[in-house]
Every structure is written in structure tokens, then in C-alpha cells.
Enzyme design. Structure first.
Site, mmCIF file in Angstrom:
data_model
loop_
_atom_site.group_PDB
_atom_site.id
_atom_site.type_symbol
_atom_site.label_atom_id
_atom_site.label_comp_id
_atom_site.label_asym_id
_atom_site.label_seq_id
_atom_site.Cartn_x
_atom_site.Cartn_y
_atom_site.Cartn_z
ATOM 1 N N ASP A 66 0.855 -1.186 0.000
ATOM 2 C CA ASP A 66 0.000 0.000 0.000
ATOM 3 C C ASP A 66 0.897 1.245 0.000
ATOM 4 O OD1 ASP A 66 -3.185 0.529 1.297
ATOM 5 O OD2 ASP A 66 -1.766 2.173 1.082
ATOM 6 N N ASN A 71 -12.893 -3.205 3.364
ATOM 7 C CA ASN A 71 -13.940 -2.181 3.388
ATOM 8 C C ASN A 71 -14.868 -2.311 2.176
ATOM 9 O OD1 ASN A 71 -12.671 -1.075 5.674
ATOM 10 N ND2 ASN A 71 -11.317 0.166 4.392
ATOM 11 N N GLN A 118 -14.554 2.567 1.985
ATOM 12 C CA GLN A 118 -13.912 2.092 0.743
ATOM 13 C C GLN A 118 -13.670 3.271 -0.189
ATOM 14 O OE1 GLN A 118 -16.146 -0.842 -1.539
ATOM 15 N NE2 GLN A 118 -14.326 -1.447 -2.704
ATOM 16 N N HIS A 130 -10.488 -5.415 -2.361
ATOM 17 C CA HIS A 130 -9.117 -5.640 -1.870
ATOM 18 C C HIS A 130 -9.149 -5.954 -0.389
ATOM 19 C CE1 HIS A 130 -10.028 -1.317 -1.746
ATOM 20 N NE2 HIS A 130 -9.331 -1.289 -0.624
ATOM 21 N N HIS A 155 -6.961 -5.715 2.973
ATOM 22 C CA HIS A 155 -5.791 -5.093 3.607
ATOM 23 C C HIS A 155 -5.136 -6.094 4.555
ATOM 24 C CE1 HIS A 155 -6.735 -0.733 2.785
ATOM 25 N NE2 HIS A 155 -7.953 -1.214 2.657
HETATM 26 P P1 AMP Z 1 -9.866 1.425 0.905
HETATM 27 O O1 AMP Z 1 -10.039 2.690 1.704
HETATM 28 O O2 AMP Z 1 -10.180 0.184 1.690
HETATM 29 O O3 AMP Z 1 -10.581 1.495 -0.421
HETATM 30 O O4 AMP Z 1 -8.309 1.334 0.643
HETATM 31 C C1 AMP Z 1 -7.669 1.831 -0.466
HETATM 32 C C2 AMP Z 1 -6.178 1.701 -0.176
HETATM 33 O O5 AMP Z 1 -5.485 1.742 -1.392
HETATM 34 C C3 AMP Z 1 -5.614 2.824 0.703
HETATM 35 O O6 AMP Z 1 -4.974 2.239 1.838
HETATM 36 C C4 AMP Z 1 -4.615 3.538 -0.216
HETATM 37 O O7 AMP Z 1 -3.472 3.958 0.482
HETATM 38 C C5 AMP Z 1 -4.285 2.446 -1.217
HETATM 39 N N1 AMP Z 1 -3.918 2.895 -2.553
HETATM 40 C C6 AMP Z 1 -4.591 3.763 -3.351
HETATM 41 N N2 AMP Z 1 -3.976 3.884 -4.550
HETATM 42 C C7 AMP Z 1 -2.902 3.047 -4.505
HETATM 43 C C8 AMP Z 1 -1.876 2.717 -5.442
HETATM 44 N N3 AMP Z 1 -1.825 3.269 -6.650
HETATM 45 N N4 AMP Z 1 -0.929 1.825 -5.052
HETATM 46 C C9 AMP Z 1 -0.977 1.260 -3.826
HETATM 47 N N5 AMP Z 1 -1.908 1.523 -2.907
HETATM 48 C C10 AMP Z 1 -2.860 2.410 -3.235
#
Ligand code: AMP
Ligand code: ZN
Length: 135
Positions: free
Chosen positions: A32, A88, A95, A101, A103
């Protein structure tokens, strides 16, 4: 199926580079970019499913299986003291990227993170009503 406008489809399928910890035919595990703790990773299916409501059970189970493998490996290699596996669904639930995804958030003693909720209260009637509604 892939979604042309989905950044996680592109990352999962290697069209956008990522720091990959693991990859197989169906999934990619990436670091992440905004890590909650050292080693925070995401399990991404290579097919596009928006959330837990859309992903087939078999794919969801596969993501959890990889989450378990990664958590065990992190314990050994990163000397973690624990892990939160968080997933999420929907904006209300936090989300931000609408491609399923999982985590994997490694935990370390005194890492200063809080991945907890505020405990609430419920009456017996309220709890019973939920049990009835879910039957
Ligand atoms: P969520 O809030 O569960 O949708 O989590 C999205 C996650 O994706 C967050 O922890 C972000 O830091 C991560 N994220 C967003 N864009 C990228 C990316 N390009 N590469 C890696 N992680 C990302
Ligand atoms: Zn996608």
C-alpha cells in the site's frame, strides 16, 4: 472481467507497476502506498469485482487464503507482533477504491495505530430483533 477505468485492475494485471510481494494466476499482493504500518499490503484479485457483494465466494476465500499466507510470512520476515486483516465495502464503510481488496496491516508493539471501533450498547430487545431479521 477487467474495468478499463479501474486503477486496481491495471495494477493487479501489471499494466501499472507496483511493489509486488506475491503473484499468481488470480491475485497480486502489493504494498500500500499510504501504509498504516510497515509492510501494509493489499491482496488484489486480477478480475474486477467492486466489493464483497459482487465477488464470488470462491474468489473471496482465495483472497483470505493469501492474506493468511502473507500474515504468516510477515511474522517471520518483518518480525510482526500481529496483523489486522481489513476489508472495506462501500463509501460509508471507508472504501475509496472500488475494486475488492483485502488489507493486511502488520502490527508491532507500540506502533501507535488504532484499527478499532468505539464499543456501543444494545438492549436485549435490539439484539433479539437483529437475530429475527437475519433468520
Ligand atoms: P480502501 O479505503 O479500503 O478502499 O483502501 C484503499 C487503499 O489503497 C488505501 O490504503 C490507499 O493507500 C491504497 N492505494 C490507493 N492507490 C494506490 C496505489 N496506486 N498503489 C498502492 N496503494 C494504493
Ligand atoms: Zn478493477
Amino acid at each position: 472481467m477487467k474495468d478499463q477505468n479501474c486503477i486496481f485492475c491495471k495494477i493487479a494485471n501489471g499494466e501499472i507497476p507496483s511493489r509486488t510481494l506475491y503473484e499468481d494466476e488470480r491475485y497480486r499482493v502489493i504494498l500500500d502506498l499510504g501504509p498504516a504500518t510497515k509492510g501494509h499490503a493489499l491482496v488484489l484479485p486480477k478480475e474486477h469485482f467492486a466489493n464483497i457483494y459482487e465477488i464470488p465466494a470462491e474468489w473471496a476465500a482465495g483472497a483470505m487464503e493469501i492474506g493468511q499466507k502473507m500474515a504468516i510470512l510477515m511474522k517471520e520476515r518483518l518480525h510482526t507482533d500481529g496483523a489486522n486483516l481489513v476489508q472495506n465495502n462501500g463509501e460509508t464503510a471507508g472504501q475509496t477504491v472500488h475494486h475488492f481488496h483485502l488489507h493486511i496491516i502488520p502490527r508491532y508493539k507500540n506502533d501507535g495505530q488504532r484499527i478499532l471501533w468505539k464499543p456501543g450498547k444494545a438492549t436485549d430487545e435490539e439484539l433479539d430483533a437483529i437475530v429475527s431479521a437475519m433468520k
